[in-house]
Design a protein around this motif. Structure first.
Motif, short mmCIF file in Angstrom:
data_model
loop_
_atom_site.label_atom_id
_atom_site.label_comp_id
_atom_site.label_asym_id
_atom_site.label_seq_id
_atom_site.Cartn_x
_atom_site.Cartn_y
_atom_site.Cartn_z
N UNK A 1 0.85 -1.19 0.00
CA UNK A 1 0.00 0.00 0.00
C UNK A 1 0.89 1.24 0.00
N UNK A 2 0.64 2.15 -0.91
CA UNK A 2 1.25 3.46 -0.89
C UNK A 2 0.27 4.42 -1.56
N UNK A 3 0.42 5.68 -1.29
CA UNK A 3 -0.53 6.65 -1.85
C UNK A 3 0.19 7.80 -2.51
N UNK A 4 -0.55 8.56 -3.27
CA UNK A 4 0.06 9.72 -3.93
C UNK A 4 0.32 10.84 -2.93
N UNK A 5 -0.32 10.75 -1.75
CA UNK A 5 -0.08 11.71 -0.69
C UNK A 5 -0.42 11.03 0.63
N UNK A 6 -0.20 11.75 1.75
CA UNK A 6 -0.40 11.15 3.07
C UNK A 6 -1.84 10.70 3.28
N UNK A 7 -2.80 11.50 2.81
CA UNK A 7 -4.21 11.17 3.05
C UNK A 7 -4.61 9.89 2.34
N UNK A 8 -4.21 9.74 1.08
CA UNK A 8 -4.60 8.53 0.35
C UNK A 8 -3.83 7.32 0.87
N UNK A 9 -2.58 7.52 1.30
CA UNK A 9 -1.83 6.41 1.89
C UNK A 9 -2.51 5.93 3.16
N UNK A 10 -2.93 6.87 4.00
CA UNK A 10 -3.61 6.49 5.25
C UNK A 10 -4.93 5.79 4.96
N UNK A 11 -5.65 6.26 3.97
CA UNK A 11 -6.91 5.59 3.59
C UNK A 11 -6.64 4.14 3.21
N UNK A 12 -5.58 3.91 2.44
CA UNK A 12 -5.25 2.55 2.05
C UNK A 12 -4.86 1.68 3.22
N UNK A 13 -4.09 2.24 4.16
CA UNK A 13 -3.69 1.49 5.34
C UNK A 13 -4.90 1.15 6.21
N UNK A 14 -5.79 2.11 6.38
CA UNK A 14 -6.99 1.84 7.19
C UNK A 14 -7.87 0.80 6.54
N UNK A 15 -7.96 0.82 5.22
CA UNK A 15 -8.75 -0.19 4.52
C UNK A 15 -8.15 -1.58 4.73
N UNK A 16 -6.82 -1.69 4.69
CA UNK A 16 -6.17 -2.98 4.92
C UNK A 16 -6.43 -3.48 6.33
N UNK A 17 -6.36 -2.57 7.31
CA UNK A 17 -6.63 -2.95 8.69
C UNK A 17 -8.08 -3.41 8.85
N UNK A 18 -9.00 -2.66 8.26
CA UNK A 18 -10.41 -3.02 8.36
C UNK A 18 -10.70 -4.36 7.70
N UNK A 19 -9.94 -4.69 6.65
CA UNK A 19 -10.13 -5.96 5.94
C UNK A 19 -9.52 -7.14 6.66
N UNK A 20 -8.78 -6.88 7.76
CA UNK A 20 -8.26 -7.97 8.57
C UNK A 20 -6.85 -8.39 8.26
N UNK A 21 -6.01 -7.49 7.74
CA UNK A 21 -4.61 -7.86 7.50
C UNK A 21 -3.97 -8.37 8.79
N UNK A 22 -3.00 -9.27 8.63
CA UNK A 22 -2.35 -9.84 9.81
C UNK A 22 -1.41 -8.88 10.49
N UNK A 23 -0.86 -7.94 9.74
CA UNK A 23 0.04 -6.93 10.30
C UNK A 23 0.22 -5.84 9.26
N UNK A 24 0.57 -4.64 9.74
CA UNK A 24 0.88 -3.52 8.87
C UNK A 24 2.35 -3.20 9.08
#
Length: 296
Positions: A39-62
């Motif tokens: 996960x990476x984003x074009x800016x901090x906001x989109x990167x954070x959105x991607x990270x939060x989506x991964x966490x919500x989807x149940x990733x094992x670790x970030x």
């Protein structure tokens, strides 16, 4: 723990060290049998959105790959959840990784540590600070140091860290003690003049400046370092001691411990983990065990 792991990358961290480190991390994880999503984003906001989506989807670790800025975004995504965070610290400061005893600027060692922790299920519960909706892992800075950051951020020349050296010189020339109001927990509000007030969940900021030298990240309390009013000469002689933490014995320094601190001062921006929070007044609260960090 699921075998799906998310690698959270800032390719620009450390002048490209993030981009070079990411393949080292993903290869180590895949060699250990994990499914890896980046996960990476074009800016901090989109990167954070991607990270939060991964966490919500149940990733094992970030797994954060970058500097303190990227680690800070990762903390926003995992705070208060059961998803652990791993750190591959390749930025300029790396204070959060340093405080948790993880390798710094050694992607292979950091990746090995993350894999080892995933395989053994080894994590460390760590406190975070919270100011408004923002979590921070190391230090909330205000006063002289945050004004240096303000000035440096406005400067386009000289490049790199040199502009912050220039900002220090410029800020010293005009600096005057700042009138603060500070309230610790539910105690009385205190009026004082200070050079800076640093609220430490962890001991250091700025790449190893141990402004809150004795702060522990698992005691449910902040260490609040107050540098009182002092001359420019005293400040110049004082600051080198911050790298070893010996400044705490200087007569202009006092240290307080509290779960919550409210700070008010005119024309002062608060910075947490090196990122601007906004102008004071600010209230910060220590959140015990807010995140689990992968440690070997």
């Amino acid at each position: 723990m699921t075998s799906d792991i998310t690698v959270f990358v800032n390719p620009a961290a450390g002048r490209g060290r993030g981009a070079r480190a990411a393949p080292v991390v993903t290869e180590a994880l895949r060699d250990a049998g994990y499914e890896v999503t980046t996960v990476q984003g074009r800016d901090a906001a989109t990167a954070l959105d991607g990270a939060r989506a991964a966490v919500a989807a149940g990733t094992g670790a970030l797994i954060s790959v970058g500097g303190d800025g990227m680690a800070g975004l990762a903390l926003q995504a995992v705070a208060g959840t059961e998803v652990p965070v791993g750190l591959v610290a390749v930025g300029t400061g790396n204070d959060f990784a340093r405080a948790t005893g993880l390798p710094v600027r050694d992607p292979a060692a950091a990746a090995e540590a993350a894999v080892g922790a995933l395989e053994s299920g080894s994590t460390r519960a760590v406190d975070l600070g919270r100011a408004g909706d923002t979590y921070f892992g190391t230090v909330l800075a205000s006063g002289f140091d945050s004004r240096v950051n303000d000035r440096g951020n406005r400067m386009s020349f000289p490049p790199g860290r040199f502009k912050y050296d220039a900002a220090i010189v410029a800020e010293l020339a005009s600096f005057r003690p700042i009138p603060y109001r500070m309230q610790l927990d539910d105690g009385p509000e205190t009026e004082m003049e200070a050079t800076l007030v640093a609220v430490g969940n962890g001991p250091s900021y700025g790449g190893g400046m141990r402004i809150c030298h004795e702060a522990r990240m698992d005691d449910g309390l902040f260490d609040i370092t107050v540098v009182g009013p002092c001359s420019r000469r005293t400040l110049l002689r004082f600051f080198p001691r911050v790298y070893k933490g010996t400044h705490l014995t200087h007569p202009v320094v006092t240290v307080h411990r509290a779960k919550k601190v409210a700070l008010t001062a005119p024309d002062v921006t608060g910075y947490a983990d090196g990122e601007p929070l906004g102008p004071l007044p600010l209230t910060a609260e220590c959140v015990p065990g807010a995140v689990r960090v992968l440690v070997p």
